[in-house]
Design an enzyme around this catalytic site. Structure first.
Site: not given
Ligand code: SAM
Length: 388
Positions: A341, A363
């Protein structure tokens, strides 16, 4: 008529179909305005409230179900409404709607379509609709042991019913009925598509301070409230989209954690490289929920979220069967929701600075310009290899 049938069994049923909690919690903020459509006695509303959701409203046409729910869970907001009338909410009132085992009990196609249209109306543009229903590939219409008309639809039939929405994720999982019989459940997250008029409203709202009535002030909303806010919003979302280059489609993605780099691959060659930030404990394969690690191995970028809390996100298919088995052997949850992301919404303009630290929970973070390029070049289903 249907409401009377549910009234008659309100005190003897204990529903058991499961929503996809993990994905729901990751996609929908705890302060979101959530509608539990066809809430019955409030089982799902209660589950969400117990997990920190501060604004959940349950609604159901069976007054006996609502009465039972108010006794069982006095703190919940449970409402009765007649299916003959529109839902008693203004357009775009909710950030998310959940419907669990509701449409299965509405066999009529016309009534189903009407219910889904009402859900779309009360959901904000871009809001999420999470559905968990019984599913049967052959399709089945029958009466349950309690005499309730049921229609188990195929995944295709469910998809067709939600065709005005954008599908972000769907799966068919094993489940059981209340009497313990093995069946399948169709679970999906759909996003409310923006109409032109509503898209404009959404845009107008997004440069204003964010958050519903229960939202706590955040750094990003403070930035948005200042005169600086509109510029920051522009730098955060519009500018990256303008600066991003359109690249050839990637055939695979390679992440080398030690190099802090993400590469796009085509014909086996690396043709684009981006600096990345990882989680607080970046070395080693992810073992369990909350360990702040990024998994290592071969996965797939299997679905995407255009409006996550971070600028665009692509989901990594961790945990796979081996990951699950290893975690189970240790008696822990493998965790999940590992995404590639951009920056946290509101902080995109600080992207290059933030990329100097490992700030995620496991992430893989890139700048917003990089994320725009990756988003366009990497279709769902692209393999991703993550190396140490
Ligand atoms: C199987 S129960 C599920 C209740 C709850 N969602 C749960 O999972 O615990 C189905 C519920 O849908 C409600 N229902 C039936 N027709 C409906 C309609 N047209 N609109 C909304 N809810 C409806 C029923 O009254 C019943 O309480």
């Amino acid at each position: 008529m249907t409401a009377e049938i549910w009234d008659n069994v309100a005190d003897e049923v204990n529903f058991n179909l499961k929503i996809d909690r993990e994905r729901f919690f990751a996609l929908i903020e705890r302060q979101a305005e959530v509608l539990d459509f066809g809430c019955g006695y409030g089982r799902i509303s209660n589950e969400l409230a117990a997990c920190g959701y501060t604004s959940v409203t349950g609604i159901d046409p069976s007054s006996a179900m609502i009465e039972r729910g108010r006794k069982m869970f006095p703190g919940l907001s449970l409402m009765h409404h007649s299916t003959k009338a529109e839902l008693p909410f203004a357009d775009g009132s909710f950030d998310a709607v959940v419907a669990c085992a509701v449409l299965t009990g509405i066999p009529s196609s016309g009534e189903r379509t009407q219910a889904v249209a009402e859900i779309a109306r009360v959901l904000k543009p871009g809001g999420f609709f999470h559905i968990a229903e019984f599913c049967s590939e052959a399709g089945r219409v029958f009466k349950s042991g309690l005499g309730i008309p049921m229609r188990y639809s195929s995944a295709d039939e469910w998809r067709d019913l939600f065709k005005t929405f954008h599908c972000c994720h769907e799966e068919v999982v094993g489940t059981t009925t209340m009497s313990g019989k093995p069946e399948s459940s169709y679970r999906a997250f759909y996003k409310n598509q923006l109409t032109r008029q509503r898209a404009q409203q959404a845009h107008d709202c997004s440069v204003m301070p964010s958050g519903g009535k229960n939202a706590t002030p955040s750094f990003s909303s403070a930035v948005n409230r200042s005169g600086f806010g509109v510029g920051a919003y522009f730098a955060d979302t519009r500018l990256p989209a303008m600066l991003a280059e359109d690249l050839p489609q990637a055939e695979a993605v390679l992440v080398i954690k030690g190099e802090r780099k993400l590469y796009l691959l085509r014909d086996g060659e690396r043709y684009r490289a981006y600096p990345i930030a990882l989680g607080g404990d970046p070395s080693g394969h992810k073992q369990q929920e909350g360990d702040q690690r990024t998994p290592e191995g071969d996965y797939v970028l299997d679905w995407r979220n255009p409006s996550s809390a971070f600028h665009l996100s692509l989901h990594v298919s961790y945990p796979n069967e081996d990951d699950r088995a290893r975690a189970e052997a240790r008696g822990v949850s493998p965790g999940g929701m590992i995404m590639v992301h951009g920056q946290r919404n509101g902080l995109g303009w600080l992207g290059s600075l933030l990329q100097r630290w490992d700030w995620t929970d496991g992430c893989i973070a890139v700048t917003n310009v990089a994320m725009e390029e990756i988003w366009r070049a990497v279709p769902n289903g692209t393999p991703i290899r993550i190396e140490p």
